[in-house]
Design an enzyme around this catalytic site. Sequence first.
Site, PDB file in Angstrom:
ATOM      1  N   CYS A  59      -3.039   4.842   7.759  1.00 38.96           N
ATOM      2  CA  CYS A  59      -3.480   5.642   8.894  1.00 38.96           C
ATOM      3  C   CYS A  59      -2.501   5.451  10.055  1.00 38.96           C
ATOM      4  O   CYS A  59      -2.238   4.312  10.473  1.00 38.96           O
ATOM      5  CB  CYS A  59      -4.878   5.207   9.322  1.00 38.96           C
ATOM      6  SG  CYS A  59      -5.465   6.024  10.837  1.00 38.96           S
ATOM      7  N   CYS A  77      -4.469   3.439  12.981  1.00 32.69           N
ATOM      8  CA  CYS A  77      -4.955   2.054  12.914  1.00 32.69           C
ATOM      9  C   CYS A  77      -4.379   1.243  11.756  1.00 32.69           C
ATOM     10  O   CYS A  77      -4.723   0.080  11.597  1.00 32.69           O
ATOM     11  CB  CYS A  77      -6.487   2.048  12.826  1.00 32.69           C
ATOM     12  SG  CYS A  77      -7.140   2.602  11.231  1.00 32.69           S
ATOM     13  N   CYS A 134      -9.628   8.645   7.609  1.00 33.79           N
ATOM     14  CA  CYS A 134      -9.575   7.189   7.714  1.00 33.79           C
ATOM     15  C   CYS A 134     -10.999   6.653   7.848  1.00 33.79           C
ATOM     16  O   CYS A 134     -11.680   6.967   8.843  1.00 33.79           O
ATOM     17  CB  CYS A 134      -8.735   6.750   8.911  1.00 33.79           C
ATOM     18  SG  CYS A 134      -8.707   4.949   9.140  1.00 33.79           S
ATOM     19  N   CYS A 154     -11.172   4.218  11.379  1.00 36.17           N
ATOM     20  CA  CYS A 154     -11.169   4.678  12.779  1.00 36.17           C
ATOM     21  C   CYS A 154     -11.625   6.117  12.960  1.00 36.17           C
ATOM     22  O   CYS A 154     -11.762   6.598  14.092  1.00 36.17           O
ATOM     23  CB  CYS A 154      -9.769   4.505  13.386  1.00 36.17           C
ATOM     24  SG  CYS A 154      -8.529   5.660  12.758  1.00 36.17           S
ATOM     25  N   ASP A 181      22.102   4.936  -1.310  1.00 34.16           N
ATOM     26  CA  ASP A 181      21.250   4.027  -2.073  1.00 34.16           C
ATOM     27  C   ASP A 181      20.565   4.824  -3.187  1.00 34.16           C
ATOM     28  O   ASP A 181      19.772   5.725  -2.915  1.00 34.16           O
ATOM     29  CB  ASP A 181      20.215   3.398  -1.144  1.00 34.16           C
ATOM     30  CG  ASP A 181      19.286   2.431  -1.868  1.00 34.16           C
ATOM     31  OD1 ASP A 181      19.431   2.263  -3.100  1.00 34.16           O
ATOM     32  OD2 ASP A 181      18.415   1.856  -1.202  1.00 34.16           O
TER      33      ASP A 181
END
Length: 451
Positions: free
Chosen positions: A209, A212, A231, A234, A359
Amino acid sequence: MNFKSAFASLVGKSSYWILHNIFKGGTSFPGKIAMKLDPDILSHLANDYETIVVTGTNGKTMTTALIVNALKEKYGDILTNPSGSNMQQGIVTAFLCHHKKHAGRKIAVLEVDEANVKAVTQLLHPKAYVLTNIFRDQMDRYGEIYTTYEKIVDGIKLEPNAKIIANGDASIFSSVDLPNPKVFFGFETKDENQAKDTKASVNTDGVLCPKCNHVIHYHQISYANLGDFFCPNCGYKRPELTYKLKEIISQSPSKIAFKIENSNFEINIGGTYNIYNALAAFSVAREFGVSEAEIAASFAKNKRIFGRQELINYQGKEINLILVKNPVGLNEVLNLLNTEKDAYTLAALLNAHHADGIDTSWIWDADFEGLDKNKIKQVLVGGERHHDMGFRLEVAGFNPGTMETTPDDNTLLTRIKTAPTKKVYILATYTAMLALRKTLYDEKVISNKIN
């Protein structure tokens, strides 16, 4: 336009004419020359245009093309950068080479690299931003997804009145409080077989999230970290959608049928990710006054873009050339391959230049193990890092006896001529795709190359 800008424009246009008509290329170099003479040339060239900026990790080029085609149905000529050259110099070139006369509304639809949004905004003053998605991609350039989004937000903050047209299924796009007017699009299909409270699979990035840091849950997932998120800690959740995908009617590697709002649409390309691109284009077109019927007509005429499921006929073989550049995009392409009904030859070309991302460890995050190997009759590995790609496929369960290394494009094309199947899918990183297209252009197999 002052003398400095006028001179820079003249030199840039002249160099474009030479490169385009004699060398059959020149997507960014003319812009680079013009910017050397006048760093602010873009602000003069784009002064009287309504500009739409398309940015995000995956789907920028296809979304831009679909938006352009939809807006053409109502407004005629639209300025764009169709080659996918999305840095400042490529965007300047797009304006320099645009010679068509505008009888009415002057609109520019521009694909913009995520890290260039701020610099382009300072010169263009966009009317709208289209945000497709953000996934891990070229981490040596962008860093984590939150760093990438921060680069985009830094640009948007310069234009607080510009409209944001964003993928509402991406939790990151509604996480920052911006004053801009906002429009969100997303999937709202009914899948009775999917749990109403689920989490993304392991190894999926961007599932915390953004408010939070609790693990995000979903009522429904479309793919990767996209879906109807919430979420449980929260209360942060997906924003209200303005435009919704209602149904996926059918899918194949060459065509998708789906329903957005009240109308059915088709595009001549495969992949669930391309439905999001079409949904983004639909949202922009509706915000600019284009009817659903006009959008449907434009989608039906869509053509495949270079390197994005580009179909190439070569020595009796049907080559499907597909750009891959990060784990999420590659996984969606692998899912697309699993919808193929016929046997095919698979070629995987891996480079590690700056434009690819230096990479190459990202190939280990893609689910090659999930490919239907019964349909793959031969595997060709190529590109400068062909040993890495060959090892990855061997670990994924491919028989080394059916794999062949093709260290250069001429060898690759020779092997394709004798491939045991008519259909050939080539998955290539960006510079590998450009190099292969140049070889095909030199052999007069295709009529246009991209520099």
